[in-house]
Structures are given as structure tokens and as C-alpha cells.
Design an enzyme around this catalytic site. Structure first.
Site, PDB file in Angstrom:
ATOM      1  CE  LYS A  81      -4.445   1.011   0.388  1.00 33.09           C
ATOM      2  NZ  LYS A  81      -5.599   0.295  -0.128  1.00 33.09           N
ATOM      3  N   GLY A 182     -24.581   3.459   2.734  1.00 34.31           N
ATOM      4  CA  GLY A 182     -23.716   3.951   1.666  1.00 34.31           C
ATOM      5  C   GLY A 182     -24.264   3.535   0.314  1.00 34.31           C
ATOM      6  N   GLY A 184     -23.000   4.490  -2.789  1.00 34.49           N
ATOM      7  CA  GLY A 184     -22.028   4.868  -3.812  1.00 34.49           C
ATOM      8  C   GLY A 184     -21.806   3.733  -4.790  1.00 34.49           C
ATOM      9  CB  VAL A 186     -19.174  -0.720  -3.022  1.00 35.67           C
ATOM     10  CG1 VAL A 186     -19.423  -2.078  -2.388  1.00 35.67           C
ATOM     11  CG2 VAL A 186     -17.776  -0.668  -3.633  1.00 35.67           C
TER      12      VAL A 186
END
Ligand code: NAD
Length: 354
Positions: A81, A182, A184, A186
Site C-alpha cells: 500500500k 452507503g 455509492g 459499491v
């Protein structure tokens, strides 16, 4: 004295590199947790940290998370990452992206990057001008790669079906109540797939207009964002922020299953124990939300290693997500240990860290 290896999220990471390019005003961290299974793959977060030590914590914690996610997805990829520390205005320049691309290139393929929070597809295209070790680039419709969101949603949809079968003994979703936090990329995708199978959707977003539009599209119901966690339902699906499963969040839950795509849902590992103590089936986040990384990893492997990959192969790999989840839940039932503990142990074994 505080050192890297006394950080709470330190886990014998293979390599942690701090990149400073003064001319380009770039400060970044690239953390490689494990390359046991292949190059460390994981996105680059573009963020303003008021305290830079937060950037190191993110790099350490998120790179370990990617090792677990990629291993459990059966990918020949390790975990890495990166974070780019932006100023308050979150300004990025072509020079900064070029310098970051050079830093990735200097790792010679040990790290493969992609977009994460704060990054756009255009940023990845710019980085790609300096290094081949990037995925999640624009692709033609119907091919592997590109936007990971729809494939993350597909994996979560399969995972919810498996959870409903395991916990509620139902082989269908008709009438199953799912509360989606949520709406969005996904959450919206998950809700649409579930609605097609006859599930009853209750959705919420801090962007109320977005929640209302989704509810009317799928014949569901929108509720206020602060009410979604306490909504009576069969499945609570967190698809917004991390750390929603803390003491206060778990106390509100009125569901049999928690299964959603948000990263790092458990505020602390003991919150996984709290869920199992309440008899709530938990789908470990990094297992159920791997569809997107599977998609972009296959894109990378096809381009850089000429490995065969097509949309059917991608779908087959995503269809393994519920198989892995069911293995975890079966071991959890047999041992009395929480699903999060079982999943972590399985992942660590796969990366040679047991
Ligand atoms: P997104 O930005 O498209 O959608 C997130 C939505 O959550 C937004 O509509 C936002 O308004 C809403 N939101 C934010 N705070 C909220 C709150 N307190 N209550 C209700 N809604 C809230 O992001 P996304 O790509 O859909 O990602 C959602 C989550 O899934 C993130 O945690 C992300 O890290 C994780 N995830 C995404 C992918 C992917 O492929 N996009 C892959 C793995 C994990």
C-alpha cells in the site's frame, strides 16, 4: 523511544520506504507487507494528514490488510500500500505524480499500485507514464480491469447470498430485508443486484438525494443515515466508512448478518468477538470485498505477464468468494472462534506467517 517496529500496526513488514522528492514536492510512503505470494499489490491513498504519523499507521495497517485480502482471494499477489501526503488543499501536480511513478518503478515490480481513497483513474494514467506497475487503468467495456466498484459489488452480492444460506437456511433472497449503508459505487451496485433477486432494500447515505434516488429505482425505502444501523433487518451491509462496528454501532444492530464492502469495518478485533457473542454472522470485510482487487490484478497479470484472462475467468474467481466465506463460517461454528479470527489465521497461513 518510538520506532517503526514499536508501532501498533508493525507486523514484520518486508520493506517500508519513505519517498521525498523536493523538486516535485512529493512525500510518500510505500509499504510492502509481504511478497510471499507475489508482488505486493494495493492502492495508493492520496490524503492530507494533519499528523504525519497517521500516514505511517495507514501504510502499515493497509498493506497488511492487502496481504490478507489478496491471499484469501487466491491471487498470486502479496500485500502493499502507498500513501501520498497531500497539503491541506489536496493539490497534486504532474511532477508529483511523475516522481511517485519513478519511485514505484524503482521497486522493479515488487509493488503494484492502483487507485485508493482520493485517487482518480486519471492519476493512475499519469503514474503509468513512468511505470508499468499500475492497475485499474481504463479498459474497453466487457474486458477485465478498469473500475473495480462493480466487481466488488458482485462479490458482496454472492457473499450475502451465502450468508443468508448459512445463517437463515434460505436458498433465495426473496423477502430478505437488507439495510445498505452507503449508496455509492459499491453500496449502490450491491443494492441493485439484491433487488433483482427480490430482496427488500432499506438504504441510507449522508447524501440523502442519492439514497432517495436509489430507493425509488429499486423499489426500496430510504432512511436517514443515522438510523440505518438500528433498522430491523436480516442483513446489515456497511458500504460507506470503516470502523462502524464499534461498541455504539454494534449495540444498535438489529440483524442476523453483517456483510458489506467497507474496509476495516471492525473498530478493533474484539468487536468481531462482540458480533459472534450476539450470534450475528460476520463476513470478514477483506474476504467479501475482494472482487475489485481480483478484477484489477487480472488486468495487471494479463498485461504484464501475458496471463490469459477473460471476463468469465474473472467471474469464476469472484464466485469463489462465497466458497471461502462458507469455509470460514464452518470453522467458526466448529471452533467457537469468531469469523474474523478464523479468517486472519487462514490468511496468515497462506502468506507463511502462521
Ligand atoms: P463511494 O465514494 O462511491 O461511496 C461511498 C458512499 O458512502 C457515498 O455515497 C457517501 O456519501 C456515503 N457515505 C459516507 N459516509 C456515510 C455515512 N456515515 N453513512 C451513510 N453513507 C455514507 O465509495 P465506494 O467505492 O462505494 O466504497 C465504499 C466502501 O467500500 C469504502 O469503505 C471503500 O474503501 C470500500 N471498498 C471499495 C472498493 C471498490 O472497488 N470501490 C473495494 C473494496 C472496498
Amino acid at each position: 523511544m518510538s520506532t517503526l517496529w514499536t508501532e501498533a500496526d508493525w507486523d514484520a513488514h518486508e520493506q517500508v520506504q519513505v519517498v521525498h522528492d523536493h523538486a516535485a514536492s512529493l512525500t510518500a510512503i510505500i509499504a510492502l507487507h509481504s511478497t510471499h505470494l507475489g508482488p505486493g499489490a494495493g492502492g495508493t491513498r492520496f490524503w492530507h494528514y494533519s499528523d504525519p504519523s497517521g500516514a505511517m499507521r495507514d501504510a502499515l495497517r493497509l498493506s497488511r490488510g492487502m496481504s490478507y485480502k489478496n491471499a484469501m482471494a487466491g491471487l498470486p499477489m502479496g500485500g502493499g500500500k502507498a500513501v501520498i501526503l497531500l497539503d491541506k488543499n489536496r493539490r497534486r501536480t504532474p511532477e508529483m505524480l511523475a516522481a511517485f511513478g519513478d519511485a514505484v518503478e524503482a521497486l522493479n515490480g515488487r509493488y503494484v499500485t492502483a487507485a485508493d481513497v482520493g485517487a482518480s483513474e486519471a492519476d493512475m494514467v499519469a503514474i503509468r507514464q513512468r511505470t508499468a506497475h499500475v492497475c485499474g487503468l481504463p479498459v474497453d467495456a466487457g474486458t477485465v480491469g478498469g473500475d473495480p466498484g462493480p466487481f466488488t459489488a458482485m462479490g458482496i452480492y454472492h457473499g450475502i447470498k451465502a450468508a443468508v444460506a448459512h445463517k437463515l437456511g434460505k436458498d433465495h433472497l426473496k423477502g430478505v430485508r437488507v439495510a445498505v449503508q452507503g449508496c455509492g459505487s459499491v453500496g449502490g451496485g450491491v443494492a441493485r443486484l439484491l433487488a433483482k433477486d427480490g430482496a427488500r432494500l432499506i438504504v441510507a447515505d449522508i447524501n440523502e438525494a442519492r439514497a432517495k434516488a436509489l430507493a425509488s429505482e429499486i423499489d426500496g425505502k430510504a432512511v436517514a443515515a443515522d438510523r440505518i444501523m438500528g433498522t430491523p433487518c436480516d442483513v446489515f451491509s456497511p458500504n460507506a466508512l470503516g470502523a462502524v462496528l464499534d461498541d455504539a454501532g454494534i449495540a444498535q444492530l438489529d440483524c442476523a448478518i453483517v456483510a458489506g464492502g467497507a474496509n476495516n469495518q471492525l473498530a478493533r478485533p474484539e468487536h468481531g468477538d462482540q458480533l459472534s457473542g450476539r450470534g450475528i454472522l460476520y463476513a470478514p470485510d477483506y474476504v467479501i470485498n475482494a472482487g475489485g482487487i481480483i478484477n484489477v490484478s487480472l488486468e495487471y497479470l494479463a498485461r504484464e505477464r501475458a496471463e490469459p484472462s477473460d471476463i468469465n475467468g474473472l467471474r469464476e474467481r469472484i464466485a469463489q468468494i462465497p466458497v471461502r466465506l462458507t469455509q470460514i463460517w464452518s470453522q467458526s461454528d466448529a471452533s467457537g472462534k469468531g469469523a474474523h479470527t478464523i479468517a486472519d489465521a487462514m490468511a496468515r497461513k497462506l502468506i507463511g506467517r502462521s
